[in-house]
Design an enzyme around this catalytic site. Sequence first.
Site, PDB file in Angstrom:
ATOM      1  N   CYS A   1      -7.096  -1.603  -0.789  1.00  0.00           N
ATOM      2  CA  CYS A   1      -6.604  -1.471   0.585  1.00  0.00           C
ATOM      3  C   CYS A   1      -7.271  -2.590   1.382  1.00  0.00           C
ATOM      4  CB  CYS A   1      -6.990  -0.134   1.204  1.00  0.00           C
ATOM      5  SG  CYS A   1      -5.814   1.169   0.893  1.00  0.00           S
TER       6      CYS A   1
ATOM      7  N   CYS B   1      -2.279  -9.047  -2.425  1.00  0.00           N
ATOM      8  CA  CYS B   1      -2.982  -8.726  -3.669  1.00  0.00           C
ATOM      9  C   CYS B   1      -3.295  -9.990  -4.464  1.00  0.00           C
ATOM     10  CB  CYS B   1      -2.131  -7.778  -4.508  1.00  0.00           C
ATOM     11  SG  CYS B   1      -3.007  -7.148  -5.952  1.00  0.00           S
TER      12      CYS B   1
ATOM     13  N   CYS C   1      -1.931   0.213   0.406  1.00  0.00           N
ATOM     14  CA  CYS C   1      -1.385  -0.105   1.725  1.00  0.00           C
ATOM     15  C   CYS C   1      -0.452  -1.297   1.601  1.00  0.00           C
ATOM     16  CB  CYS C   1      -2.488  -0.338   2.752  1.00  0.00           C
ATOM     17  SG  CYS C   1      -3.454  -1.834   2.576  1.00  0.00           S
TER      18      CYS C   1
END
Length: 157
Positions: free
Chosen positions: A8, A88, A81
């Site tokens: 997250c 990422c 999220c």
Amino acid sequence: MRKVLFLCIKNSSRSQMAEAILNSKAGDKFQAYSAGSRPVEKINPYAVKVMEEVNIDISNQTPKSAEEYLDIDFDFVITLCDKMKEECPNFPGNPIVAHWGMPDADEIQGNEEGKLKNFRKTRNEILKRIELFINLPMDKLDRIAIKNMTKEIGITK
């Protein structure tokens, strides 16, 4: 033992809860970690409180940067999220990447009871998804099936 990284942005509640829940429920099947792209200073106190309600202590955990884990070969990288899904980083070892997006309970305004209610909802959703995840028959599935089923957990309601 399969390694799982939950991500997250802030690494202050959802990813911390997921790490602790998986580590408490998975026995020797999985080892979970959590991190964020922009970790905050400390874990959200509402996350600590709702985890205590299910007898999991995260009070000593600290938010960590995803950069700390860029040299670890994870089997799974799971974003929790939408912002983290977009940001990422790439991890070595060709991990299965899945998105289990859910609202950030920390961003919902309200009184203390309202905030606790939202954090409980998030915790319970994570618990449900992790139960589904740890019960996947991974030893009987090929990589594509595992990837598809792991991703599907993120859209399970």
